[in-house]
Design an enzyme around this catalytic site. Structure first.
Site: not given
Length: 547
Positions: A44, A245, A277, A427
């Site tokens: 990224c 993409g 599995p 806040y």
């Protein structure tokens, strides 16, 4: 020696599986195959390395084969491609970059091959100045080309997250940048009225946009020099980036006879086991469940890949944990703007026939009276009956990540807009308001559910006006004079009670203001006076980007 686990792929999911597995089982024999030169790199971060924002490439390398061995005792075999799986014999066939081929047995196999960039069949796409952005060598090649060839302009094919990040980085390197996107909008996970904000911003930065168009040929001799679009336009291109993409790298699994899902990804169960599995799979190559809809999907994002790898390791060590699905939380920086999304967008909900309501808000990132406050645009999607949160999109300059993460957490917890009202969020004036933007959107959504206000969206307003609706602009006269919606009648909110005689009672009333609060107050007044009134979601602040 304990169980022998072979991992195919050494980036996000593969490295996460290996490291967690070692922490869980010191005796396991762990072998990791990576066809490239690098493991556990920050893919990224690649655009920011290209843009020279990240100066040192080694900062992208989270682990190296040597450090992985020293810390985790993991046998890492780079530059070695796994070519074949034989599930019956429980062995793989691998080939080194030097051409040596050999077999390796396993007790358990973990497939983390990732995804590959989509390369459309366009003439000229194989020229040396046409690049994908998938790994460190790709980024090295782009960076070297820019430094040696000094290209003047770049064309990016695809307007998704990678395309926009690359656009910013190339713009910062003083290239003229154009983005070509086949859809009618950039950033498919966002709805059109939201991405319109980003599109206007990019145009204001002189980044060219070609929407609803696609490349049909890359023109040149030794190098691409221009791109011809389906519309017939031709744009100069010294450098082309493919950001169309990715698709899951499922060939290895398919050739081994493992089940492939309807999306083209490797089919896994809740425990990330394939149809065999003894073989697990994780990361961008697997088909997973959408957390909100329960439908099959692909989600090539780093966070889900890392989580899946961690779960696979737990499941291999007898601590069974289910993967509950992904909701698609993502964020992108575009110069000094940020766009983020989580959950479903309106387009998808409508397509799937899932009932929903939507509301928009334009709250300030922190207290307006504290210096530096900026407006963000938030869209909240929720179920009309119980208010369950279905998705959100946010665009702004500051603290977008904080708000999208709150809503993403609420979605994961199955919360409703009524729960969001009750959240006690941090806040102080530099960080928020007494009612955080998330709280404010929750109150707006709850008002809709409770029937305290009816909303209409800008896309529907022209049709209602054509049918006779009366449009009120509740802003001040000064604001109105600086720009307003055609056919709007200006009655400032503080004058509304004194001017009721000017408002027809036999017509539908549509009200907007700058951000939504004043028009909501007008709605409450008029509704209680017997008017058929609706609030236009997002107000003029959203409308101005739709033009």
């Amino acid at each position: 020696m304990g169980k022998k686990v072979v991992i195919v792929g050494g980036v996000a999911a593969g490295a996460s599986t290996a490291a967690r597995l070692r922490r869980m089982d010191e005796d396991a024999q762990i072998i990791m195959f990576e066809r490239g030169e690098y493991i556990s790199f920050a893919n990224c971060g690649l655009p920011y390395y290209v843009g020279d924002l990240i100066k040192k490439r080694e900062r992208l390398l989270i682990q190296t084969p040597k450090s992985m061995f020293r810390r985790f005792n993991i046998d890492v075999r780079i530059n070695t491609a796994v070519e074949q799986i034989n599930p019956q014999k429980k062995e793989i066939t691998a080939t080194t970059v030097q051409g040596e081929t050999y077999r390796e047995s396993y007790d358990y196999l973990v497939l983390c091959p990732g995804a590959v960039p989509i390369r459309p069949d366009i003439p000229g796409i194989d020229r040396p100045n046409v690049f994908s952005v998938r790994n460190v060598p790709d980024s090295d090649a782009i960076k070297q080309y820019i430094e040696l060839s000094q290209p003047a302009n770049a064309v990016i094919l695809g307007g998704g997250f990678i395309g926009l990040e690359m656009a910013e980085m190339l713009y910062e390197r003083n290239l003229d940048v154009a983005i070509v996107e086949a859809a009618d909008q950039l950033m498919g996970p966002l709805d059109p009225e939201m991405t319109a904000i980003i599109q206007k911003y990019l145009l204001d930065q002189d980044i060219a946009l070609y929407l609803g168009d696609r490349a049909v040929s890359l023109n040149g001799v030794e190098r691409t020099e221009s791109v011809t679009l389906a519309s017939g336009k031709t744009i100069p291109a010294d450098l082309v980036i493919l950001g169309i993409g990715v698709k899951p790298e499922a060939r290895l699994a398919q050739d081994a006879g493992l089940a492939i899902g309807s999306t083209g990804g490797i089919l896994v169960n809740e425990y990330l086991q394939t149809s065999d599995p003894c073989i697990y799979a994780a990361g961008d190559a697997v088909q997973i469940k959408d957390l909100i809809t329960g439908l099959d999907t692909l989600l090539p994002l780093a966070s889900p890949a890392n989580r899946q790898g961690w779960l696979v390791a737990n499941n291999l060590c007898g601590r069974p944990l289910k993967y509950k699905g992904a909701q698609g939380t993502a964020i992108v920086k575009i110069m000094d703007m940020t766009a983020a999304t989580t959950g479903k967008n309106e387009k998808t909900l409508r397509k799937l026939g899932i009932p929903y309501q939507a509301c928009h808000g334009l709250p300030n990132a922190h207290a307006l009276y504290y210096p530096g406050s900026s407006v963000m645009t938030i869209k909240l999607l929720f179920a009309p009956e119980d208010g369950k949160i279905l998705g959100a999109q946010i665009i702004g300059r500051d603290m977008v990540d904080k708000r999208i993460d709150v809503i993403a957490t609420a979605i994961r917890a199955g919360m409703t807009v009524f729960d969001l009202q009750e959240l006690e969020l941090a806040y102080a004036p530099p960080f928020s308001s007494a009612k955080d933007p998330v709280n404010l959107l929750a109150y707006a959504a709850a008002n809709i559910i409770n029937g305290d206000v009816s909303v209409i969206h800008w896309i529907d307003v022209p049709g209602h006006v054509k049918q006779g609706a009366f449009l009120i602009d509740a802003r001040t006269a000064s604001e109105f004079a600086h720009g307003a919606v055609e056919n709007a009648y200006n009655i400032p909110v503080d004058e509304i009670r004194d001017r009721l005689s000017e408002i027809p009672k036999d017509r539908e009333i549509l009200v907007y203001c700058g951000q939504g609060l004043r028009s909501y107050i007008v709605n409450r007044i008029l509704r209680q006076k017997g008017y058929d009134v609706k609030n236009i979601s997002g107000g003029y602040g959203l409308y101005q980007y739709q033009q």
